[in-house]
Structure formats: C-alpha cells, structure tokens
Design a protein around this motif. Structure first.
Motif, mmCIF file in Angstrom:
data_model
loop_
_atom_site.group_PDB
_atom_site.id
_atom_site.type_symbol
_atom_site.label_atom_id
_atom_site.label_comp_id
_atom_site.label_asym_id
_atom_site.label_seq_id
_atom_site.Cartn_x
_atom_site.Cartn_y
_atom_site.Cartn_z
ATOM 1 N N UNK A 1 0.821 -1.212 0.000
ATOM 2 C CA UNK A 1 0.000 0.000 0.000
ATOM 3 C C UNK A 1 0.857 1.264 0.000
ATOM 4 N N UNK A 2 1.708 1.410 1.004
ATOM 5 C CA UNK A 2 2.589 2.585 1.078
ATOM 6 C C UNK A 2 3.719 2.281 2.051
ATOM 7 N N UNK A 3 4.927 2.709 1.671
ATOM 8 C CA UNK A 3 6.148 2.440 2.439
ATOM 9 C C UNK A 3 6.559 3.712 3.185
ATOM 10 N N UNK A 4 6.523 3.660 4.514
ATOM 11 C CA UNK A 4 6.871 4.838 5.300
ATOM 12 C C UNK A 4 8.330 4.940 5.681
ATOM 13 N N UNK A 5 9.021 3.805 5.797
ATOM 14 C CA UNK A 5 10.394 3.857 6.315
ATOM 15 C C UNK A 5 11.466 3.663 5.249
ATOM 16 N N UNK B 1 -0.347 -7.886 -6.568
ATOM 17 C CA UNK B 1 0.170 -7.388 -5.294
ATOM 18 C C UNK B 1 1.295 -6.374 -5.476
ATOM 19 N N UNK B 2 1.486 -5.894 -6.677
ATOM 20 C CA UNK B 2 2.558 -4.939 -6.953
ATOM 21 C C UNK B 2 2.262 -3.620 -6.226
ATOM 22 N N UNK B 3 3.273 -2.988 -5.612
ATOM 23 C CA UNK B 3 3.045 -1.750 -4.850
ATOM 24 C C UNK B 3 2.331 -0.658 -5.640
ATOM 25 N N UNK B 4 1.505 0.081 -4.928
ATOM 26 C CA UNK B 4 0.665 1.110 -5.553
ATOM 27 C C UNK B 4 1.484 2.307 -6.039
ATOM 28 N N UNK B 5 1.020 2.930 -7.124
ATOM 29 C CA UNK B 5 1.641 4.182 -7.590
ATOM 30 C C UNK B 5 0.871 5.395 -7.051
ATOM 31 N N UNK B 6 1.559 6.245 -6.335
ATOM 32 C CA UNK B 6 0.892 7.405 -5.731
ATOM 33 C C UNK B 6 1.139 8.700 -6.500
ATOM 34 N N UNK B 7 2.354 8.921 -6.976
ATOM 35 C CA UNK B 7 2.669 10.197 -7.648
ATOM 36 C C UNK B 7 3.993 10.049 -8.395
ATOM 37 N N UNK B 8 4.228 10.945 -9.340
ATOM 38 C CA UNK B 8 5.524 10.966 -10.018
ATOM 39 C C UNK B 8 5.496 10.325 -11.390
ATOM 40 N N UNK C 1 8.994 4.886 -11.321
ATOM 41 C CA UNK C 1 9.000 4.146 -10.061
ATOM 42 C C UNK C 1 9.992 4.748 -9.069
ATOM 43 N N UNK C 2 9.666 4.731 -7.778
ATOM 44 C CA UNK C 2 8.571 3.987 -7.147
ATOM 45 C C UNK C 2 7.240 4.733 -7.079
ATOM 46 N N UNK C 3 7.094 5.823 -7.831
ATOM 47 C CA UNK C 3 5.813 6.539 -7.902
ATOM 48 C C UNK C 3 5.279 6.929 -6.524
ATOM 49 N N UNK D 1 -1.169 6.970 -11.437
ATOM 50 C CA UNK D 1 -0.936 7.384 -10.057
ATOM 51 C C UNK D 1 -2.152 8.123 -9.507
ATOM 52 N N UNK D 2 -2.275 8.098 -8.179
ATOM 53 C CA UNK D 2 -3.388 8.809 -7.551
ATOM 54 C C UNK D 2 -3.324 10.298 -7.856
#
Length: 541
Positions: A10-14, A400-407, A410-412, A434-435
């Motif tokens: 979903x999203x990687x914070x660290x 299950x590939x990680x979501x693209x949020x912006x940009x 990759x990693x979007x 991307x969102x």
C-alpha cells in the motif's frame, strides 16, 4: 464500502521498499476522500513470510517489517477519527511452522502433547514412507510432510493444506478453539470492528482421513463442524458493545451451503466469489446476482460484491480477455489481453457492483484502474503458488505490486526519496495511473470511484434494500433500486437507447447522443423519485 489494504504493497513509510503501518497512516486521507466506510487489512502479524504473512507465528503482535502494535493501535484510532472502521485478517486453518506450538510439537517428538493441536499421523506402507493420504493441496502439490524425530530417525507426517510451512490446526482440540476465541478478544479489545476469516470453510477435517472421491463428502471442504466454531466466535463478537462483524472467506459453488455460514448466530457476511469469477456477460451476471440475493434472503444477511482481491487476477486484465471468467485452475501466462477494453468494462463493472444491494468491496489499486503485472521476473516472484504449481500458475504477485501514488517513474511515491526499490517492480506505464495524476481528471478511474461512492452514500435507494429488474434488450442489464434510481449496463457490441425520462447521475464512459455505448454503465434518476438523500451509509456498506 469496504476497502482492502494489502499492507506490503500500500505505502512504504520507512524506505525499505515494503509497505508498512506508517505508510498506511500517511495515506488515510486518500481513503477518507474516496469515501470508504471500513478498511480490511491483510495479515500483518509476525511471520517468516513463506506465504506473504498467511503463515502466522504470533497472532497478537505485528511483524517488525510493518511496524509495531502501538502503531497499529494509533492507526485504528486515527481511522475511527475519520469515521472509518477497521477489519483485521485472522488465519485460523493453519499457522506458521515457526509458531511456538508447532515448534514444541517437533521438539517433543512423538509423545509431545502439542502434536494433538495439529494433524500428525504415521505414514502408510511398511516403513511409514508413504503419505497418510493422497490429498491435493489448495496451492496444488502434496499435503503431508514427514518430520524427523529428535533422535534423527524418520518420524510422523503432518498435514498442511497449503505450503509445508503452514501446518493445519486440529480444530477438534478445545485448546485450539479457546486460543482463537481469545485472539478475537485481543483485537476487539484494541478497537477493531471486524474480523475477516481466511479459508473459513477448511477448518474441520474428517478424522478418518478418507481420500477425495466423487459423490462423497469432501474430507476437508465445508464440513458441518465448522458451524459450531463460528457460533462460538459469534458469541464473542456479540459480547462487545457496538457492532463487531465476522466476515468469512468462503469459496463454495453450492449457494445453499454458502448461506449456512450466514445464519443469524454465525457470520455476518461472506465474500461472494461467484460474482467475482463471473463472465462479462449479461445473462451470466444476472444469474449470479439473482442467485446471490436469493441465497442471502432467507438468512437475512447482506450480500457482498467483489471484483478483485489479493488472490485473483485484477479485473482490468480479466475483462480484456476472450475468457473473462476467473478460476485458479485456468490461470496461465501469456494470455492475450486488451487493456483498453478491460478498463472500459472495469469502469462499467464498478457502477454495477456499487449499485447492488448489500456491501461492496474494493481492492487497493482497483480505484486507480491498475492491471495485473504479468512480466515480473521469475527471480523476483515470491508467491508459493508459482513454484508449487510447477511454474504453470503465474501466482498472485501480479495483483500485489506496490501502488503508484505520484511521479513520473517508479517507485511513484510508494516509498520516500532515496528508498530501496519496491519489493516487486512497478510498470513504467503506471505513471498515468498514479493517484496524483488522476486526481481532478473527471475522466479518470479514481474520480469515477470517488463520484460513485459519494453518490452511493447520498442516494437513499442504494446500500441495503430491494432490486427490481426492468425490461431491457438482450445483453443489457437494467434495474431499479427503490423509487427513482436506475442502473443500466450495456454488455452488447452496439449502442442502445437510453430512457428518455432519466436524469443522468453518473456514467462510466462517454455517452453518444441519447445512446448507451457498448461496455458502458449509467446511473439515472427517474421521475418516480420520492425519497430524499440519506444522511449517511449504513454500517459497513
């Protein structure tokens, strides 16, 4: 509407390339803007990750790759502040071979009392070298693994309907039943609103271990004993204030057997895989909808409508194929796919599913129009289905590939700047998915979902209630939901006339001068409307 979060993607914070609790908390605004009522989180427990966390070693903690229990408690509270409920995934059929109980069963040898908590059996043949049964696993392949005794001699075999790292619990043992009821209390005590039950129909096995035979009761699918388990779980859920939901993953072709899980003293809801696997065909979809509603009506449970999840080929891809159905048996690589056609149909399917009576589920990335990633390098694939099928089934990594949020590359925005590469590679073409790229674009999939979910909340006719089929040409689905709301879906190859008296609320694609084009859906308000908008959606819809 319930939104499924697959935490790893979903999203990687660290910045380690793997999604986590910090990432989810940072993106709650996306889910709030989408209009979700509840989030279902796939497993986040400590696990060796032999099967993406469905091999649990501790049901009362969080795997460090995702964060901490304190972070999860903060996430639950923050979601509640936004009016979003939370559902956690519990895996009761099996655990990890790293679970303390199973480790004690191995270490203690044949006389260990912990062996009674699982399915340890001697092998067949003069030396016990043959498996106790010839059962085929849910991932394909063998279902028994032989142990080695503490003195180094060959030992008994243990049952695993999934991977060898996932030994099955023996649900005839009272300690297993008490343990899981306590696990439910652990999560309810932390504010969780619901439990999603993995592989809910597999828990009970025939202790005689008969082989699978046609015209005989299956030895481990949907045995009647499962219902006593869920009656116990329902008593736990009902002992808590407010509404606590139990939602089963029940793969059953027999709709009456399916409905048995939804009796008033058992589960509140179960996933509708009949609809998910249905062909993009008007007659087939209508039969699935009617069959689903008729199965749920006698037990008074809400139907569920699911297009995709973490186990199945994303429906943008499925709907772009000659065969638009889904089954695990038919999954293969290299099937020609028209993604433009699949996207058009997926948009129409969104309006169809969100306008049906009951609860709608959205799998993460579905609202972005993501397709199945089918070119993941072999060396990067992690799903055990890939290897256990002899590399015939491509596995489930593609959804299950990680979501693209912006940009633009990759990693979007999935990870912060300077982070490790995402755990699975993202297609470069997702820069348009991307969102951020879709926000504000009225023609985008994201804005279609936002508009549809907003209308679903606002329209009195939607959510629970009746559905009435309306006259329509062959290949067209048309129905009303209470006074004044209609949905039309054109599954033919030609445009059809729209009703002259309908006010357009939402369309899945461009209309053509009073005509509804092929593979397009519309929501209409018609003159008989008498109900005003409702204040809010019902619980968990």
């Amino acid at each position: 509407m319930i939104y499924q979060v697959y935490p790893r993607s979903f999203a990687d914070g660290n910045g380690d390339g793997i999604g986590d609790i910090a990432g989810i908390r940072s993106r709650l605004n996306h889910l709030s803007a989408l209009g979700v009522d509840a989030i279902w989180f796939s497993p986040w427990y400590p696990s060796p990750m032999a099967d993406a966390g469905y091999d649990v070693s501790d049901y009362r903690d969080i795997d460090p790759v995702f964060g901490t229990l304190a972070e999860v408690e903060a996430l639950i509270a923050e979601a509640h502040d936004l009016g979003i409920r939370t559902i956690v995934d519990v895996v009761p059929n099996h655990c990890s071979d790293a679970h303390p109980w199973f480790q004690a069963a191995l270490a203690g040898g044949p006389g260990a009392p912990e062996r009674d908590l699982f399915w340890f059996r001697p092998g067949r043949g003069p030396n016990g070298d043959e498996r106790p049964t010839d059962w085929i696993g849910e991932f394909g392949g063998e279902t028994w693994t032989r142990t080695t005794n503490p003195d180094g001699t060959p030992g008994d075999w243990y049952l695993h309907l999934f991977a060898p790292q996932q030994p099955d619990f023996n649900w005839e043992h009272p300690r297993v039943r008490a343990e899981f009821e306590d696990i439910l209390r652990f999560w309810f005590d932390r504010g969780v609103d619901g439990i999603r039950i993995d592989s809910a129909g597999l828990l009970v096995k025939d202790g005689e271990l008969p082989e699978v035979r046609p015209d005989h009761q299956h030895p481990f699918h949907d045995l009647d004993g499962v219902h006593d388990i869920y009656r116990g779980w329902r008593r736990v859920a009902d002992s808590y204030p407010g509404e606590r939901a139990l939602i089963g993953e029940v793969w059953l072709p027999d709709r009456q057997r399916f409905a048995n899980y939804l009796r008033p003293d058992e589960l509140h809801a179960a996933f509708n895989f009949d609809f998910l696997g249905c062909a993009w065909d008007a007659a087939a979809l209508r039969e699935s909808i009617d069959g689903t509603l008729s199965a749920h009506a006698p037990v008074g449970a809400p139907a569920t409508w699911v297009l995709s999840n973490h186990d199945v080929t994303r429906h943008v891809t499925r709907y772009g194929r000659a065969d638009t159905t889904f089954s695990f048996a038919a999954k293969r690589e290299g099937i020609p796919t028209d993604l433009e056609l699949g996207t058009r149909r997926a948009r129409a399917a969104a309006l169809l599913s969100l306008s049906l009576p009951g609860a709608a589920y959205v799998y993460q990335g579905e609202e972005l129009g993501l397709w199945e990633v089918e070119d993941i390098p072999y060396a990067l694939r992690q799903d055990p289905m890939w290897e256990r099928s002899g590399r015939i089934d491509p596995g489930r990594d593609g959804c299950r590939v990680p979501l693209p949020w912006a940009g633009e590359e990759p990693p979007f925005g999935f990870s912060p700047d300077g982070a490790a590469a995402p755990w699975l590679p993202q297609p470069a073409d997702w820069k348009d998915r991307t969102a951020l790229a879709q926000t504000g674009d009225a023609a985008s999939m994201l804005e279609l979902y936002r508009a549809a979910i907003h209308l679903r909340r606002a329209e009195a006719a939607l959510g629970d209630g009746e559905l009435t089929w309306l006259p329509a040409p062959d290949g067209v689905l048309a129905f009303s939901r209470g006074s004044g709301f209609r949905c039309l879906v054109n599954l033919t190859n030609a445009a059809v006339p729209l009703p002259a008296d309908g006010e357009l609320l939402l369309a899945s694609g461009p209309l053509d001068d009073g005509l509804l084009p092929s593979d397009t859906a519309v929501w209409l308000r018609t003159p008989e409307a008498v109900d005003g908008p409702r204040a809010d959606a019902p619980a968990l819809t």
